[in-house]
Design a protein around this motif. Structure first.
Motif: not given
Ligand SMILES: O=C(O)c1ccccc1NCC(=O)[C@H](O)[C@H](O)COP(=O)(O)O
Length: 278
Positions: A234-242, A218-221, A42-57
């Motif tokens: 490439a099909g990522a619903d969300a990204l994980l970036v550290g 999609a995680e890392s790099g 749901e957090a990813f869907e809310a980000a998409e609806a808001d025009g944000r790339v769904p991102l786990i920071a």
């Protein structure tokens, strides 16, 4: 079954430390956690609806591949990431190699209202009860080792406690194992834990075989807006970036770093429209 020779020495030391912490918790006993989890999809869907790339920071003070360490207050870092538009957070709780702690995770989760992933190297059920989090990470490759619990058993044990589970793989075979075990949220890690090298082509090679019903991360790099766009294409619903957000070597602005990646698609659309009108 052990495939231990496939793991880099630094990672072997992480895994050994995880096993020791599991053993210590088993000796201590302690209460089983029960989590009322905030929904990651749901957090990813809310980000998409808001025009944000769904991102786990990711709050990642350091790592075996990071130069330097950030010693800022983890809660302030986390709040900056949310202010920058992160849909969710990941918090390293591994103490010896990543500078994390369960205390930091709990303080962060109390301070923000987005879902929080506990990023650690969980290999036995006793480790599940170390802290409450909305999402828990299980790494397919690490659960091949002797002295670790079975992936499907750990997945069920985590869900019984109320956790959502991100099951991480690095290869098509690993993704298949994740799906066979019943994973609904799958991460493809671009970092090869055998060599600690990062290749974004990993996600691109594996993603197309994963069903639309699975939440795919999609995680890392992922460092630049172009990287973010490539992973999404490439099909990522969300990204994980550290690392690119934490900027441990430069001590950069975590909120601005987050915002740059979150805005990658809206900025690209705006640039394309400007070009069309010129
Ligand atoms: O990041 C490391 O150096 C590392 C080394 C050994 C095992 C795992 C490691 N990282 C765990 C992660 O999955 C990343 O922290 C996460 O995907 C973010 O990656 P990045 O954006 O490249 O920091």
């Amino acid at each position: 079954m052990s495939t231990g020779e496939d793991i880099a020495p630094k990672v072997r030391s992480i895994l050994d430390a995880a096993r020791e912490r599991a053993t210590a918790r088993e000796r201590e006993g302690g209460e089983r956690v029960g989590v009322d989890a905030r929904s990651l999809p749901e957090a990813f869907e809310a980000a998409e609806a808001d025009g944000r790339v769904p991102l786990i920071a990711e709050v990642k003070p350091t790592s075996p591949t990071t130069e330097g360490e950030r010693d800022d207050d983890p809660v302030e870092l986390a709040e900056s990431m949310v202010a920058g538009g992160a849909a969710a957070l990941s918090v390293l709780t591994e103490p010896e190699h990543f500078g994390g702690s369960t205390d930091a995770l709990e303080r962060i989760r109390a301070a923000v209202d987005v879902p929080v992933l506990r990023k650690d190297f969980v290999v036995r059920e006793a480790q599940l009860d170390a802290a409450e989090a909305d999402v828990l990470l299980l790494i397919v490759r690490f659960l091949d080792e002797d002295g670790t619990d079975d992936l499907a058993d750990l997945l069920s044990a985590a869900r019984e406690r109320g956790f959502q589970v991100l099951v991480e793989a690095h290869t098509a075979g690993g993704v298949e194992r994740a799906l066979d075990a019943g994973a609904g949220i799958v991460g493809v890690n671009n970092r090869d834990l055998a060599k600690l090298e990062v290749d974004l082509g990993t996600f691109e090679a594996v993603a197309s075989d994963v069903s639309e019903n699975v939440t795919l991360i999609a995680e890392s790099g992922i460092a630049t807006t172009n990287d973010a766009l490539a992973m999404r294409a490439a099909g990522a619903d969300a990204l994980l970036v550290g690392s690119a957000i934490m900027d441990a070597a430069g001590g950069g602005d975590v909120e601005a770093n987050t915002r740059r990646l979150v805005a990658a698609e809206s900025d690209a659309t705006a640039d394309a429209e400007t070009e069309t009108h010129q």
